[in-house]
Design a protein around this motif. Structure first.
Motif, mmCIF file in Angstrom:
data_model
loop_
_atom_site.group_PDB
_atom_site.id
_atom_site.type_symbol
_atom_site.label_atom_id
_atom_site.label_comp_id
_atom_site.label_asym_id
_atom_site.label_seq_id
_atom_site.Cartn_x
_atom_site.Cartn_y
_atom_site.Cartn_z
ATOM 1 N N TYR A 186 91.848 114.561 59.031
ATOM 2 C CA TYR A 186 91.284 115.209 60.307
ATOM 3 C C TYR A 186 92.651 115.903 60.838
ATOM 4 O O TYR A 186 92.575 116.898 61.344
ATOM 5 C CB TYR A 186 90.658 114.040 60.979
ATOM 6 N N PHE A 223 93.617 119.717 61.814
ATOM 7 C CA PHE A 223 93.725 120.209 63.039
ATOM 8 C C PHE A 223 95.051 121.018 62.861
ATOM 9 O O PHE A 223 95.258 121.874 63.707
ATOM 10 C CB PHE A 223 93.921 119.068 64.149
ATOM 11 N N ILE A 242 97.663 116.409 68.633
ATOM 12 C CA ILE A 242 96.766 115.580 68.220
ATOM 13 C C ILE A 242 96.703 115.446 66.633
ATOM 14 O O ILE A 242 96.661 114.221 66.262
ATOM 15 C CB ILE A 242 95.527 115.806 68.849
ATOM 16 N N LEU A 296 97.274 112.186 64.475
ATOM 17 C CA LEU A 296 96.488 111.626 63.537
ATOM 18 C C LEU A 296 97.052 111.536 61.918
ATOM 19 O O LEU A 296 96.895 110.568 61.374
ATOM 20 C CB LEU A 296 95.235 112.948 63.310
ATOM 21 N N ALA A 319 84.337 116.416 66.061
ATOM 22 C CA ALA A 319 85.037 115.373 66.611
ATOM 23 C C ALA A 319 84.009 114.277 66.870
ATOM 24 O O ALA A 319 84.310 113.105 66.779
ATOM 25 C CB ALA A 319 85.620 115.883 68.161
ATOM 26 N N SER A 333 84.283 110.580 65.526
ATOM 27 C CA SER A 333 84.280 109.340 66.178
ATOM 28 C C SER A 333 83.053 108.311 65.855
ATOM 29 O O SER A 333 83.305 107.121 65.959
ATOM 30 C CB SER A 333 84.102 109.652 67.961
ATOM 31 N N GLY A 343 97.659 109.005 70.246
ATOM 32 C CA GLY A 343 97.167 110.440 70.690
ATOM 33 C C GLY A 343 97.173 110.630 72.265
ATOM 34 O O GLY A 343 97.519 111.572 72.734
ATOM 35 N N LEU A 375 89.975 113.825 71.238
ATOM 36 C CA LEU A 375 89.845 114.918 70.201
ATOM 37 C C LEU A 375 89.388 116.104 71.024
ATOM 38 O O LEU A 375 89.974 117.434 70.835
ATOM 39 C CB LEU A 375 89.095 114.516 69.150
#
Lengths: 522, 99, 669, 206, 517
Positions: A180, A184, A213, A217, B11, B15, C661, D104
């Motif tokens: 992921y 990105f 981000i 990740l 996303a 999740s 994050g 995200l």
């Protein structure tokens, strides 16, 4: 749509090709040969590894992109490849009597076992050279998937399956996260090639949340692979549960390859965002040092202890990456090599003791070793002292190098963290040495092993037919049969000392690797 | 449709997958949840490929499918092996290794 | 040969004797060790005389000679040489020291004959003489400290000579520690001197002192007070006197030599030697004088009460040194040193006689148990009386002239120094009483069983036992010797006592007011820089008046003593009962030991215990334990998190990413 | 039209995903995943990724899911216990998943890449077609392609190692005792069977 | 020559693995004896007046890291090397009469320890110094852990972890020094001489100095950070303890002189009072503890703390006299404390106890032993006339002139030393013979070890100038580094001086009023 065959540099790809061919041959040999399978297969594996290593050395000094930029041939990748190959070569003899390879009542599986090992090496070589997100991802999977299998391959042992499944689950989680993140980063920069990403991020995207981000990740995924806290929790469990040779391989080689790609990815592709990821990784490194060292205290399982120690060592090495300098990369590569020497030595001794005693990898297995088996005691001692970073070992030089890199990068507090971590680590490394030299050999458990005791005490199936009490083989004459392990262990220990006293060759070697990235690092 | 939509969807799927890994106990279902996460990644890749007008992302997605398949094969192999050993198919009961 | 060469020989001979005895302890036969020791000292004495003669050959102004062997330590601006200073004062001292030592060595040859530590004894004794000579001959302050400490050590070694006795070893330790306190005082004084004057050598030091210091300047007073700490510790003056009575645990000749005749007078010598500094610090000198006075009265009172024969003499020593300290402090240098000499004679004599008596009593030292040795020990008794007379300043004896010269000087100096004179006379009266308390108790009255036996020719014999505790001695090692020696039967003892007896009587004629002043003249070059020495002259009339007063008090004291102990012996009993508090006060030596015990020793031990129990366990080990505990605590968390639940691991991975994050999102904004 | 298709696909995908996570029976979860995958394939089509979409349906929903179904059937549908042994997991897991989504989303929505707020550039014909993909795979991604094939090989070998059992040829150790008594039908394991026998249990490759 | 001195012990130690079992001790003794001979030759060939290094060796080692293999001797290290060689030879011989089970490894570790210790004294490259400093611990950890007494493993691990706390921080500090200096020079170098030419800014000096100080103080050990000492001393085998207390503790003090003073002059001045305070606290605490303990090892151990306190304050008087005294005292203390531990070993052999309560009266049939012990005791308590006295005298006079208050307090330690040292002697040798004790004369072979050591004590007592004169040029150089460097560079130097004014007297002649009189 016209098809233009890509320019393939066969010389540059030769190690990869050799390994691929080797895997196939070994696999076939495993199927074909039944008698003397172990010998034939091992020989083939070792020849493959030796050839690959030789080709790596032949290519040393070349710096070029391979196959349309999917791979990058340079000293950094080759260095990692060499270490991984070394680890595999040591692990081959270690695995000879491993239950994962020789199951009672079944045909031996040396062919599959070693083919998986070699494919993992292939993954590592590719990973170390990967310069494209796709090849990066596929290489990391090629590295991991065989390891999942190998971890779980000692099917008789519940722990082995447990470790395999745990590794698989958490590992896939890590892979997914990494994927992921890569997505990105690809989305943000618009390229899958590392230089392209570098250019994309360099064009004002270094502070973009999407990219960042993505970096987070990706860092998570990679940190997982090199067992950085807080993504470390699989490590002790898997290390303990997996067959010991696999653990040895995993502990050393995975880390090497993953670190190599970590460096390449972060410092080449994500270089422009260095100011953003540097502090985060610094904190991760410190946490790792603390968690690894503290967790290792009081562990009785040597493999588990080394697992925690690996977490701490990963923390140390991450410092080299955090430094984000040529010096840092040098230090990291140096430490990786030293780490390989030290850990492989330790695991070799553990493997031998696992076969010889009924304590498995419990610390009692090495008690009194100094008096009974000095040829085992010394390598283990040297490796423990080197891991602890005592002077005159490669471990000390490695720490020295890392601390220098950290201070140079104005991360003195991280250097202090290394120092404090080392202090704590002494308590458990020295505990092992103390057990070796300062305690009497542990009393055997008695003729009948306690119920529920993992059936990993016995020797090879030939010597230990089912039904016989495991104790019957305990007195199998040590020495000759372990020679294939002892000699490498002694050689590794000697190298550990040698590079601790005369580090220059290794330093030069490592700095070649650092220079390979010189264009991208301040 | 804006690409952003696809991304937000991905996303969300990611999740959900992650949450599934965290709450489900059957290794089989956990593997499924991991598939969810990988597929979310694929969606993101394809969406970005669309956004960039660049087919690298699609290649990536294809490769991810291969990877996912491999993981599934190995994972299922482990599950079968455990089942044969009559080990409980519940990750919470795999606690021999800890501490 | 020059005077300095003789002086080096004087130093070297006892050292040689010491080494010969120490190294040859196993092979020396019979009394050889004793004769070697005595011979070495005798030769040293002869050399001292030669040094005296050589010095007298020189003109009065040239009688300060220095010589050094090698540079002891020289670095960073300090320059310490192994050097000696030969001047009238040091020559006087070496004469007294070697002379008296020679006789005491002689006495010891017989007295310790049966002791198993014979060679060791003489080795120690020679070492002591060497140290004492080093002390008095030292040409700089550092060497003085070395000699000072050496005599302290020799004293320690000899006090705990019978090292099986716990009382002896304890006493030795006490002496040693108090002496070290004195050393520390001197060391500090040395630091101040070096800082202010830049040298440790006596002569440059004394020359620059008057220029560098103004009168009563803080620094110089501090220096002098620190010197006094050293002097008082060694000379057993208030408040550092407590070790001396305990030091009587040593063999009696040791008490005679070290704890009466020589070592304890080192403080007097030191004050005399340092007089140029004291001249700049009159305050310190006055403090010294009054402490001396306090000491002399205090010790005299205690001597009236204690019953241990040797301890009576020991307190008497403390008291007499008080006189000397008063003397040298107020400027009566020659008088003080004169008293030092005569005291050496009569006190050594007293101890020797006491040793003979104790031997006759088979080791018992309590005078309450002694009586009537008149006939049993005629020679000893006679010389005991001679010593007591001299101590009591009976007219015509050495003590008579020397003590009164000090007091007359004090009176002559006037002002509040009169107090010193009056106090001194009071002390003299008390002295006469306790001196003859010994005589009347030991010599007169009905003979005790031991004396009676001895009259019949049988020397009393008893298993050696500790005179303090009554504990039986560990005879395995043989000391103290199982056989006893009395002067009547051992010629060397008799000779030594006889010579000292002569000195105790006739020593005083060196210096009779109006008649001669041999010492005064001889010592003059050393003290000529002192205005007190050259400025104050006691007129013959005053001196004789003082002598008369002294004689009267002495006779009165003897008479009182006669009344108390012979005529009406029960008076003392009655006094004891009636003034119980006073008696207790005296018998406990004014409670000094108890006070020190409470104020110094116990607190130190308590601090130590506290340090051990609290600081060490809690703080020092606490640091360790705290660190270990913290690590363990984190370890519990880390290992607790390692629960084995793979989902928990996944949770941490996701959580870790969430945190990461969050960080990246924050950075990005 | 595109919107409708998107929302249909999105709802399908989300529903499938939720189904995977929420359904108690693993067998149903597998089926929910199939729904999810097909929905995704639709979305891929919307994104001009025809080949990927096709592969998704054929390879994924077709082949891989069949594997799942087999295994699910093989091990039987074991329902998970409700009791949660890990303290805090039940609370934290959804919370963290939500946090993940929020983070995200913030990243996606907050990015400075303006292109994301569009449908993307106009793509040339043949974008995402098998031909284009194939060319790329054999040109730029040749190594990747080869590596992926190795990966498949490895996975196959791994599956054999883990789940397969090879009977030793006669003569080697043919008379090993465990083999003879091993139960032949592993699909119905006897409860309480001894562990020793189990170690030598035979079974076929799924 | 110093190369040979440095590596010979290790070579001899390695030889122990090869030679037949019987010859193990001989090879070890030969090795240490040769080293001793070479060390004596080194002293003999030393040029007294030179302040700089002699017999220098400088080879490239790890060029990439700027580490050089640099060795050298000067007046400070000269006698410490001799002391090391002497004590090691003594202990090797002493141990060879009490052959341990695993003799090969025992003597190998001894040899390794000697090489490491000598290396620390010889190293002129900061990193090399740190390396040897850390390496030293290993053999001792091992010797204690494998050959020690009760509870040895825990004790020895505690020791090594505790000591490494400082050492590793020191490693960081050393690297930081070089890196920060390389910012000025542009070239990375760990050579002490190079680093000295470019002192760091005051701010960096401060923390770096503290790191170094931590390492040195723990090693000595100084008070508060001596937590490892009681356990380790209780557990260590006595010959090893003799080395531990005799030589290893000096390395810390030596490090101050060699590293801290020249490289961090401003920080040294700034923290002078702090270190003095620690030193004085060590003196008092060590002394007080020494006279409350009943375990003879601990008495000697705590007395070492006190003695090292003296050495520390001597160095931190920052005056040549004090530092000279410290150099002398380092040798002196090594010379006295090692025999004490060897004698304790003999006492233990005679009475089977190390507790004062169960010792006593051993002098009876052992006058020679008693005499040797007595001499050592007297030297320990710095009896005037011993070289220890001169050492303390110099130290105190230095402190006295620098900071009078500390000197006055430290002097108390002198008096306390008399008490505990004499107590130790008396309670073991004097008094009644303890139960189960056997008063036996010292054996000839043990005397052959102890007597030369005692002879050295006496010889030094007669001529301490031997060391003082050779040390003073180098010491002067180190102290001058502080004095000259601290003033112009440090912006706040004047205020430092002013702050410290309340304790320091102006030196003689400094105040104009004096000349008037």
């Amino acid at each position: 749509m016209s098809f233009t065959a890509p320019q393939v540099d066969y010389a540059g790809l030769s190690p990869v090709i050799t390994l691929t061919a080797g895997i196939c041959v070994v696999l076939l040999a495993g199927l074909v040969s039944e008698r003397r399978q172990r010998l034939v297969v091992s020989l083939l594996s070792l020849v493959t590894l030796a050839a690959a290593a030789g080709l790596c050395i032949w290519q040393w000094g070349e710096r070029k992109d391979l196959v349309a930029g999917a791979l990058r041939l340079d000293e950094l990748g080759l260095a990692a490849a060499l270490i991984a190959i070394l680890a595999a070569a040591i692990v081959v003899p270690l695995s000879w009597r491993e239950q994962a390879a020789e199951r009672p009542g079944e045909e031996p599986r040396h062919g599959e076992f070693q083919a998986l090992l070699l494919s993992s090496v292939l993954g590592m070589v590719l990973l170390a050279q990967a310069q494209n997100l796709v090849s990066f991802f596929v290489a990391i999977e090629l590295l991991s998937v065989p390891l999942y299998v190998l971890c779980g391959s000692a099917l008789e042992r519940r722990e082995s399956l447990e470790s395999g499944l745990k590794y698989l689950i958490v590992g896939s989680l890590g892979s997914a996260t990494l994927l992921y993140g890569l997505a990105f980063i690809y989305g943000g920069s618009g390229s899958t090639d590392f230089p392209g990403i570098r250019d994309g991020i360099g064009a004002g995207l270094a502070d973009d949340p999407l990219v960042l981000i993505g970096i987070g990740l990706a860092a998570t995924g990679l940190a997982f692979k090199i067992s950085i806290a807080p993504f470390h929790q699989w490590t002790p469990d898997v290390y303990q549960g997996a067959p010991t040779p696999v653990t040895a391989f995993m502990a050393v080689a995975t880390k090497v390859a993953a670190f190599c790609v970590f460096v390449r990815f972060f410092e080449v592709a994500l270089g422009p965002a260095v100011d953003n990821w540097q502090p985060a990784l610094a904190v991760l490194a410190a946490v790792s040092i603390a968690v690894g060292n503290i967790g290792a205290l009081g562990q009785d399982s040597l493999k588990r202890l080394l697992g925690y120690s690996g977490i701490a060592q990963a923390g140390y090495m991450l410092v080299g990456l955090v430094a984000a300098s040529e010096l840092g990369v040098n230090a990291l590569v140096f430490y990786l090599a030293a780490y390989a020497l030290m850990n492989l030595t330790a695991f070799a001794v553990i493997v031998v003791r696992e076969r010889e005693t009924e304590f498995g990898d419990d610390i009692r297995a090495v008690q009194g070793l100094g008096a009974d088996r000095p040829e085992l005691a010394w390598p283990l001692t040297i490796s423990m002292l080197a891991l602890a970073g005592l002077p005159a070992t490669a471990g000390f030089m490695g720490k020295l190098y890392l601390i220098e890199a950290a201070v140079d990068a104005d991360y003195t507090w991280l250097a202090v963290a290394i120092a404090i971590g080392t202090m704590i680590s002494l308590a458990y490394y020295l505990r092992v040495v103390a057990a070796v030299w300062m305690r009497a050999a542990a009393e055997p458990l008695g003729p009948e092993p306690a119920a529920g005791m993992p059936a990993m005490a016995g020797g090879s199936p030939e010597a230990n037919p089912p039904g016989d009490p495991p104790g019957a083989t305990l007195s199998a004459p040590p020495g000759t049969r372990c020679l294939a392990i002892l000699i490498p262990a002694a050689a590794l220990a000697a190298a550990t000392i040698f590079f601790g006293v005369i580090p220059s060759p290794l330093v030069d070697w490592a700095s070649n690797a650092g220079q390979a990235l010189a264009a991208f690092i301040p | 449709m804006d690409v952003t939509w696809y991304l937000v969807l991905s996303a969300l799927l990611f999740s959900i997958g992650a949450g599934g890994v965290l709450i489900r106990r059957s290794p089989l279902v956990i593997l499924l949840c991991l598939e969810l996460m990988l597929n979310a990644g694929n969606l993101a890749l394809v969406a970005f490929a669309r956004d960039r007008g660049d087919q690298d992302g699609q290649i990536f997605a294809l490769i991810v499918m291969v990877v996912a398949a491999c993981e599934v094969v190995v994972g299922l192999g482990l599950i079968v092996a455990m089942f044969r050993r009559r080990l409980p198919l519940n990750v919470d009961e795999m606690r021999n290794l800890r501490g | 040969m020059s005077a300095t060469t003789y002086a080096w020989l004087v130093l070297g001979l006892p050292l040689a004797g010491c080494l010969v005895n120490a190294l040859g302890w196993r092979s020396l036969p019979g009394r050889a060790a004793g004769w070697i020791g005595t011979g070495a000292i005798a030769l040293a004495f002869l050399n001292s005389i030669a040094a005296l003669v050589a010095l007298l050959d020189k003109p009065a102004s040239g009688r300060e000679l220095t010589s050094s062997l090698w540079t002891y330590a020289s670095a960073a601006g300090l320059d310490i040489k192994l050097g000696i200073l030969v001047d009238p004062l040091s020559v006087f001292m070496i004469l007294v020291v070697t002379g008296v030592s020679m006789l005491i060595h002689l006495y010891s040859i017989s007295y310790l004959e049966s002791d198993r530590g014979y060679a060791r004894y003489f080795s120690y004794l020679n070492f002591f003489v060497f140290s004492m000579l080093l002390l008095v001959l030292a040409g700089n302050f550092v060497l003085l400290i070395v000699g000072w400490a050496f005599v302290g050590f020799a004293s320690y070694a000899l006090i705990s000579f019978w090292y099986r006795r716990n009382t002896a070893t304890k006493a030795g330790m006490k002496a040693f520690v108090i002496n070290v306190i004195g050393d520390v005082g001197l060391v500090l004084a040395a630091f101040f001197i070096f800082r202010e004057l830049g040298t440790f050598e006596y002569l440059p030091m004394f020359q620059s002192a008057p220029q560098q210091f103004s009168t009563n300047e803080g620094v110089v007073v501090a220096i002098c007070l620190l010197i006094l700490v050293g002097a008082f510790a060694k000379s057993a003056q208030l408040p550092l006197h407590t070790w001396l009575p305990d030091a009587m645990e040593g063999p009696t000749p040791v008490s005679a030599l070290i704890h009466a005749a020589t070592m304890v007078t080192a403080g007097v010598y030191l004050i005399a030697r340092m007089h140029p500094l004291f001249l700049q610090a009159p305050t310190a000198a006055d403090i010294s004088a009054f402490l001396g006075l306090a000491t002399l009265i205090f010790a005299a009172t205690v001597a009236l009460a204690v019953t241990d024969l040797k301890r009576i003499i020991a307190y008497s020593t403390i008291s007499q040194i008080g006189y000397m300290v008063v003397g040298v402090s107020i400027g009566a240098y020659a008088a003080g040193l004169f008293h030092l000499m005569s005291h050496a004679f009569f006190k050594a004599l007293l101890f020797m006689a006491a040793g003979s008596v104790i031997a006759a009593m088979a080791g018992t030292q309590n005078i309450d148990r002694m009586s009537g040795f008149r006939r049993a020990l005629p020679f000893t008794s006679t010389l005991l009386i001679v010593g007591a007379l001299s101590l009591a300043a009976f007219p015509g004896t050495a003590g008579f002239f020397s003590k009164d010269e000090i007091l007359a000087f004090a009176a002559e100096r006037g002002g509040f120094y009169w107090i010193l004179a009056i106090g001194g006379y009071v002390g003299a009266f008390l002295t006469a009483i306790y001196a003859f308390r010994i005589v009347f108790r030991v010599v007169y009255r009905e003979p005790c069983p031991e004396a009676r036996k001895l009259e019949q020719g049988h020397l009393a014999h008893a298993e050696p036992q500790n005179p303090m505790t009554g504990e039986k001695e560990d005879t395995d090692v043989g000391f103290p010797g199982p056989e006893h020696q009395i002067a009547e039967r051992a010629r060397p003892m008799a000779i030594a006592m006889a010579v000292l007896g002569l000195g105790a009587i006739f020593g005083g004629y060196l210096q009779v007011p109006g008649v001669d002043h041999v010492l005064d003249t001889f010592l003059a070059p050393t003290f000529e820089d002192s205005p007190l020495h050259s400025g104050i002259h006691v007129s013959t009339g005053t001196a004789w008046a003082g002598l008369a007063a002294g004689a009267a008090l002495s006779l009165l004291g003897i008479a009182t003593s006669y009344y108390l102990y012979v005529v009406a012996p029960q008076t003392t009993e009655r006094l004891r009962e009636r003034a119980h508090a006073v008696y207790a006060f005296l018998i406990h030596k004014w409670y000094f030991d108890e006070v020190y015990d409470t104020l110094v020793y116990r607190p130190l031990i308590a601090i130590g215990r506290f340090a051990d129990a609290v600081l060490e366990r809690v703080v020092v080990q606490g640091i360790v334990a705290g660190a270990v505990g913290a690590v363990r605590g984190v370890g519990v968390v880390v290992r607790g998190a390692q629960s084995g639940f793979v989902r928990a691991y996944a949770l941490l991975v996701v959580g870790g990413f969430a945190a990461l994050g969050l960080y990246f999102l924050i950075v990005s904004s | 039209m595109v919107q409708v298709a998107f929302f249909a696909g999105a709802i399908g995908a989300i529903a499938g995903a939720v189904g995977v996570v929420a359904l108690r029976n693993p067998f149903y979860s597998v089926l929910a995943l199939v729904v999810h995958l097909v929905a995704l394939a639709g979305l891929f089509l919307l994104l001009y990724a025809q080949f990927v979409a096709a592969a998704q349906v054929v390879v994924y929903a077709g082949a891989v899911m069949v594997l799942y179904v087999f295994v699910a059937a093989y091990v039987g549908a074991v329902e998970e216990p409700i009791w949660e042994p890990i303290p805090g997991q039940r609370l934290l897991a959804p919370l963290l998943a939500a946090a993940l989504f929020v983070e995200l989303s913030i990243a996606i929505l907050g990015t400075g890449l303006s292109a994301l707020d569009s449908e993307g550039p106009t793509v040339p014909l043949g974008f995402g077609s098998p031909a284009a993909i194939g060319t790329l795979l054999l040109e730029r991604f040749l190594v990747v392609f080869e590596a992926a094939s190795m990966l498949l090989l490895v996975a196959a070998v791994g599956a054999v190692v883990l789940a397969g059992r090879r009977v030793p040829s006669a003569g080697a150790r043919g008379e090993a005792p465990g083999q003879a008594i091993g139960p032949a039908a592993p699909s119905a394991p006897e409860p309480g069977g001894s562990g020793v026998a189990d170690e030598h249990a035979a079974g076929g490759v799924p | 020559m110093i190369q040979v001195i440095l590596w010979l012990p290790l070579a001899a130690g390695l030889l122990c693995f090869v030679v037949p079992r019987r010859a193990v001790a001989i090879s070890a003794i030969l090795g240490s004896g040769l080293v001793l001979g070479l060390a004596i030759a080194l002293v003999a060939s030393f040029h007294t007046a030179e302040a700089g290094l002699q017999h220098t060796v400088s080879e490239s080692w790890i060029p990439d890291l700027g580490v050089r293999y640099q060795l050298g001797v000067d007046g400070i290290s000269l006698f410490l090397i001799l002391l090391t060689a002497l004590l090691w030879a003594g202990v090797t011989v002493f141990s060879s009469f009490r052959m341990p089970d695993r003799r090969r490894i025992y003597f190998f570790m001894l040899g390794l320890g000697e090489t490491a210790t000598l290396g620390a004294f010889l190293a002129q490259d900061l990193l090399l110094f740190v390396l040897f400093f850390d390496l030293m611990l290993m053999p001792f950890w091992f010797l204690i852990g494998a050959f020690g007494g009760e509870n040895r493993i825990a004790a020895t691990t505690k020791m090594i972890v505790y000591t490494l706390v400082g050492s590793l921080l020191m490693l960081v500090a050393a690297i930081a020094t070089a890196i920060l200096a390389s910012d000025q020079v542009g070239q990375l170098s760990f050579s002490i001489a190079d680093l000295r030419a470019h002192t760091l800014s005051t701010g960096s000096q401060q923390w770096i100095f503290l790191f170094f100080a931590a390492a040195f103080l723990i090693k000595m050990p100084a008070v508060v950070v001596h937590g490892w000492l009681p356990d380790a001393y209780r557990a260590a085998p006595l010959p090893v303890l003799a080395l531990l207390a005799g030589v290893l503790s000096k390395v810390g003090a030596y490090g101050f002189l060699r590293v801290a003073l020249p490289l961090y002059p401003q920080a040294t001045v700034q923290y002078q009072e702090l270190i003095l305070l620690i030193g004085v606290a060590s003196i008092l605490y060590g002394s007080v503890m020494a006279f409350t303990q009943t375990n003879v090892r601990l008495i000697a151990g705590y007395s070492s703390i006190a003695q090292l306190g003296f050495i520390t304050i001597g160095i931190f008087s920052l005056r040549p006299d004090g530092a000279d005294g410290s150099v002398l005292q380092m040798v002196n203390h090594g010379l006295v404390v090692a025999p004490i531990f060897l004698i304790i070993a003999l006492l233990w052999e005679r009475s089977g106890s190390e507790d004062l309560a169960r010792l006593g009266g051993l002098a009876m049939r052992a006058p020679v032993l008693a005499a040797l012990f007595l001499i050592v005791t007297l030297a320990t308590l710095a009896m005037p006339g011993s070289a220890n006295f001169i050492g303390e005298f110099y130290i105190l006079i230095g402190v006295f002139q620098a900071k009078i208050v500390y000197a006055l307090v430290a002097v108390v330690g002198v008096a306390l030393a008399a008490f505990y040292a004499i107590r130790l002697f008396q309670r073991t040798m004097h008094g009644r013979l303890a139960e189960n004790a056997d008063s036996r004369e010292i054996a000839l072979r043990d005397a052959a070890v102890l007597a030369p050591l005692v002879a050295c004590i006496i010889a030094l007592a007669l001529y301490p100038g031997l060391i003082l004169s050779r040390g003073q040029a180098a010491v002067q150089d180190k102290v001058a580094a502080v004095v000259s460097n601290s003033k112009p560079v440090a912006p706040n130097a004047p205020s430092v001086r002013a702050e410290s004014g309340w304790t320091s007297y102006a030196p003689l002649g400094a105040s104009p009023t004096r000349g008037d009189r």
